[in-house]
Scaffold this active site. Structure first.
Site, PDB file in Angstrom:
ATOM      1  CD1 TRP A   1      -1.814   2.148   2.240  1.00 26.09           C
ATOM      2  CD2 TRP A   1      -2.842   1.444   0.590  1.00 26.09           C
ATOM      3  NE1 TRP A   1      -2.877   3.081   1.941  1.00 26.09           N
ATOM      4  CE2 TRP A   1      -3.574   2.598   1.045  1.00 26.09           C
ATOM      5  CE3 TRP A   1      -3.563   0.948  -0.792  1.00 26.09           C
ATOM      6  CZ2 TRP A   1      -4.671   3.168   0.601  1.00 26.09           C
ATOM      7  CZ3 TRP A   1      -4.585   1.517  -1.274  1.00 26.09           C
ATOM      8  CH2 TRP A   1      -5.351   2.695  -0.705  1.00 26.09           C
TER       9      TRP A   1
ATOM     10  CD  GLU B   1       4.799  13.216  10.529  1.00 25.22           C
ATOM     11  OE1 GLU B   1       4.439  12.608  11.455  1.00 25.22           O
ATOM     12  OE2 GLU B   1       5.029  14.225  10.266  1.00 25.22           O
ATOM     13  N   GLY B   2       1.795   8.443   8.293  1.00 26.13           N
ATOM     14  CA  GLY B   2       1.312   7.437   8.944  1.00 26.13           C
ATOM     15  C   GLY B   2       1.491   6.260   7.780  1.00 26.13           C
ATOM     16  CB  CYS B   3       2.230   2.712   7.844  1.00 26.91           C
ATOM     17  SG  CYS B   3       3.717   2.906   8.643  1.00 26.91           S
ATOM     18  CB  VAL B   4      -2.621   2.278   6.907  1.00 28.07           C
ATOM     19  CG1 VAL B   4      -3.650   1.661   5.984  1.00 28.07           C
ATOM     20  CG2 VAL B   4      -1.869   1.071   7.468  1.00 28.07           C
TER      21      VAL B   4
END
Lengths: 167, 105
Positions: free
Chosen positions: A28, B102-105
């Protein structure tokens, strides 16, 4: 940025809850960065794309020496679920529930929804021909995002120039 | 940190070309940054996403992740990849004058 699109391919060979996520998260992130993504599911990884199995992936505490995560807000330090307790009925369901709740709390979607997001984002998902034969599965058994059943050689042709990640 | 002139305005940017101070952002800057991201024209659909990112980014102090956009801005994953092809997360954050998500998802 160079003109040539970077390519990455994941081989998912595991069917446990914890091993399902690495390819999803990294894939993703790759899609979000404009990288071409291909995922090949093989052996136990077939569970990730099988309609009847994808929402029932589990995490077993037995033999999992790393399972020393904080539980229900309690920091367990260096203590995990002892293997002897892990064999009790319901322990796998308990560990699975714990992990699923923690994943959901981070607003990370369940595996089936995540795979749909990946497919919508343009990731190419393929099932391994040999595993399909071995496990007596059919194309209809798979979630919609799976494009085709391909051989290992097909996969090699499709991923020319790609970086490979085996999980 | 360096500065550069975008749409006749001097703004601070980091070495990856993301604006450092979201307050310096203007719609004219967005149009110019979009051109640099191979988007010659911003449609009302693009603006809907950009405006969501601006609002969300200014409230939270960071660029929304792709998942946050698709789950709260009323735009699907497919639409995001169609509107901002090849790396929607980074592209829309840069056009909106925000940092890298900054988040992964």
């Amino acid at each position: 940025m160079s003109d040539e699109t970077r390519k990455i391919a994941f081989i998912c060979s595991k069917g446990t809850l914890d091993m399902a996520y690495p390819a999803l998260i990294m894939g993703w992130a790759a899609l979000g960065n404009g990288i071409d993504v291909t995922v090949f599911f093989t052996f136990w990884g077939m569970d990730m794309i099988t309609k009847d199995r994808v929402d029932h992936l589990e995490l077993a505490p037995v033999g999992n020496t790393s399972m020393k995560m904080s539980m229900m807000g309690m920091h367990t330090g260096n203590l995990g679920i002892p293997n002897i307790l892990g064999i009790l009925p319901g322990m796998t369901a308990f560990a699975t529930k714990l992990m699923k709740d923690k994943i959901a709390a981070l607003e990370v979607p369940p595996v089936s929804e995540f795979l749909q997001m990946m497919a919508d984002g343009g990731a190419k998902l393929y099932a391994c021909k040999m595993s399909v034969d071995l496990m007596e599965l059919k194309k209809e058994d798979f979630i919609d995002g799976v494009q085709a059943i391909v051989t290992a050689a097909d996969f090699m042709d499709m991923t020319e120039g790609a970086q490979m990640v085996f999980i | 940190m360096t500065t550069r002139v975008i749409a006749n305005k001097t703004v601070a940017v980091n070495d990856e070309g993301f604006m450092i101070n979201p307050a310096e952002w203007t719609k004219e800057i967005a149009v110019e940054l979009a051109k640099e991201e191979s988007l010659p024209e911003l449609t009302p659909e693009h603006w809907k996403v950009i405006e969501f990112c601006r609002k969300d980014g200014l409230t939270s102090g960071k660029a929304p992740t792709l998942r946050r956009i698709t789950s709260t801005a009323g735009v699907t994953t497919k639409e995001m990849f169609a509107l901002f092809p090849k790396g929607p997360a980074k592209k829309v954050a840069r056009i909106s004058g925000l940092g890298k998500p900054e988040g992964c998802v």
